[in-house]
Design a protein around this motif. Structure first.
Motif, PDB file in Angstrom:
ATOM      1  N   LYS A 125       1.185  -1.433  -0.130  1.00  0.00           N
ATOM      2  CA  LYS A 125      -0.192  -0.166  -0.035  1.00  0.00           C
ATOM      3  C   LYS A 125       1.128   0.863   0.005  1.00  0.00           C
ATOM      4  N   THR A 144       1.996   1.892  -3.158  1.00  0.00           N
ATOM      5  CA  THR A 144       1.482   2.183  -4.260  1.00  0.00           C
ATOM      6  C   THR A 144       1.207   3.515  -4.230  1.00  0.00           C
ATOM      7  N   ASN A 145       0.889   4.109  -3.073  1.00  0.00           N
ATOM      8  CA  ASN A 145       1.079   5.857  -2.427  1.00  0.00           C
ATOM      9  C   ASN A 145       2.061   6.690  -2.820  1.00  0.00           C
ATOM     10  N   PRO A 164      -5.067   6.564  -6.502  1.00  0.00           N
ATOM     11  CA  PRO A 164      -5.098   5.309  -5.275  1.00  0.00           C
ATOM     12  C   PRO A 164      -6.499   5.205  -4.636  1.00  0.00           C
ATOM     13  N   LYS A 165      -7.035   5.697  -5.052  1.00  0.00           N
ATOM     14  CA  LYS A 165      -8.896   5.436  -4.518  1.00  0.00           C
ATOM     15  C   LYS A 165      -9.215   4.602  -6.004  1.00  0.00           C
ATOM     16  N   GLU A 192      -7.831   1.089  -5.576  1.00  0.00           N
ATOM     17  CA  GLU A 192      -8.690  -0.028  -4.935  1.00  0.00           C
ATOM     18  C   GLU A 192      -9.758  -0.577  -5.811  1.00  0.00           C
ATOM     19  N   SER A 193     -10.301  -0.268  -7.177  1.00  0.00           N
ATOM     20  CA  SER A 193     -11.247  -0.786  -7.662  1.00  0.00           C
ATOM     21  C   SER A 193     -11.766  -0.892  -8.692  1.00  0.00           C
ATOM     22  N   ARG A 202       3.877  -0.541  -9.626  1.00  0.00           N
ATOM     23  CA  ARG A 202       2.785  -1.952  -8.708  1.00  0.00           C
ATOM     24  C   ARG A 202       3.001  -2.917 -10.443  1.00  0.00           C
TER      25      ARG A 202
END
Length: 439
Positions: free
Chosen positions: A131, A134-135, A270-271, A274-275, A325
């Motif tokens: 995480k 990724t950020n 980032p958001k 997540e999807s 990533r």
């Protein structure tokens, strides 16, 4: 996303990147104006050639440099390369001939060809958590986007009071400041694989890259990125000053619109990740750039250019931000530096195609023809990515080891052993030399 800046080492590296990129951004604006000042309407051809030379340095030197310097102290390497770049940038304001531009660009980018993959490969070791990493990737993309946005904007303001050649001074200061920030931290040591020859380390990353389906698909995405990005970088000055007859600060505003779109995407990434899967986001971004290039054929005013460049920036960032990533998922820790170097080199092969097309086609046949050719290249790249990058991109794969003894400890790393096959996170390495077919 900003929580990763609590890590002191990463914080210093991030700000080193931001400052260095800001200086580079000022140089990009100044170089475009210098080319137009020397070559006039042929500036697109000059810039296309200059950036093609940049890509030759990247493609030819990045993997070799990564293999040669990987055993050297990381901090000393990064600082030394920053100082070399500062020295070369110091000479740029004194350029009076086109050949001098070409020579200095080659020297500057040869140092960058060694610096960038070495810098990128440090980050996974500094931030091992997925995480956090990724950020960090989003922040890194944001740094590039801030450069795209703020450098042209500040350059436009500075151009009101100084000559464009003075902008190169910002580049020198950026590299020196970057070196100072790198000196201020201790970098983790690289766990290298022992007893491997330089040639093997040089080719290892490329072998892993080209043997991994998702990375082959990602390379096609980067070809679409190069098509759109080259159009913006090479031809903005030609479109704004040559076609529309506007001024240098209008060039900076157009580039800032591109940067603004890219920054908005980076902030939301980032958001988004997540999807949505990396594959979907990257191919969507490449498709958006292809659409913009297709619409560029009908461009006939500066007010149309600004929103077009903004939307192009949205796709530009989406197509690139998740790449770290994808690389991390595709290589083991000891191979990661060489894979980053190969990504750096192979992606810049794409730019080596895009830059000359944008500059030479635009100079010889006009800007509309350049839009058409690059749009075609982008669409071909998008469809190739869809074909090469599997939609169901599983990390754990069943694969066989026909010649591996049953007592070998590697079997314990997998599960569900059936005969000579088992399942685990699959990456190309010395023990796994080919991507498995369905068993």
């Amino acid at each position: 996303m900003l929580s990763v800046l609590a890590n002191r080492t990463y914080r210093h590296l991030f700000f080193a990147q931001v400052i260095s990129l800001f200086g580079t951004g000022l140089a990009t604006v100044a170089l475009s104006l210098l080319a137009f000042n020397i070559a006039g309407d042929e500036a697109g051809s000059v810039l296309g050639t200059a950036f093609a030379i940049k890509m030759v340095a990247y493609v030819g030197l990045a993997p070799i440099a990564a293999a040669l310097i990987e055993k050297l102290p990381r901090r000393a390497v990064l600082v030394g390369l920053d100082l070399i770049r500062a020295a070369v940038a110091l000479a740029l304001p004194f350029v009076t001939e086109i050949w001098q531009i070409y020579l200095l660009i080659f020297l500057l980018q040869s140092a960058s060809a060694a610096f960038t993959p070495s810098f990128q490969a440090v980050i996974p070791d500094v931030l091992p958590d997925e995480k956090d990493y990724t950020n960090a990737l989003s922040l890194s993309r944001l740094a590039y986007d801030l450069e795209n946005l703020l450098s042209p904007t500040i350059a436009a303001a500075l151009l009101l009071v100084i000559d464009f050649q003075a902008l190169f001074g910002g580049t020198v200061l950026g590299f020196i400041a970057s070196a100072a920030l790198v000196v201020s931290v201790t970098l983790p040591k690289l766990k290298t694989v022992k007893n491997q020859r330089t040639f093997k380390r040089t080719t290892q990353g490329t072998r892993i890259y080209l043997s991994t389906p998702r990375l082959r698909g990602m390379l096609c995405v980067y070809l679409a990125v190069a098509a759109g990005g080259a159009m913006v970088i090479v031809n903005t000055v030609v479109i704004v000053q040559g076609t529309f007859g506007l001024q240098a600060d209008d060039v900076a505003v157009a580039l800032a619109c591109f940067g603004a779109g890219s920054m908005i995407t980076a902030l939301s990434m980032p958001k988004v990740l997540e999807s949505f899967k990396d594959r979907s986001v990257m191919i969507w971004g490449a498709s958006l750039m292809a659409i913009c290039l297709s619409l560029g054929f009908m461009l006939n005013s500066y007010t149309q250019l600004l929103p077009l460049w903004f939307i192009m920036g949205l796709g530009y960032s989406a197509a690139q931000t998740p790449s770290g990533r994808v690389l991390r998922r595709s290589a083991s820790g000891s191979d990661l530096p060489s894979v980053f170097a190969s990504q750096f080199a192979l992606s810049h092969v794409c730019w080596l195609i895009g830059y000359p097309l944008a500059g030479w086609v635009g100079s010889s046949f006009g800007i509309p023809a350049s839009f058409m050719i690059l749009a075609l290249l982008a669409w071909i790249s998008v469809f190739a990515a869809l074909m090469l990058w599997p939609r169901k991109d599983a990390v754990k794969l069943r694969h066989s080891h026909q010649n591996l003894p049953d007592a070998d400890p590697h079997w314990a790393k997998g599960v569900d052993k059936v005969g000579k096959s088992h399942v685990h996170d699959f990456k190309i390495d010395d023990l796994h030399t080919r991507w498995p077919s369905s068993l």
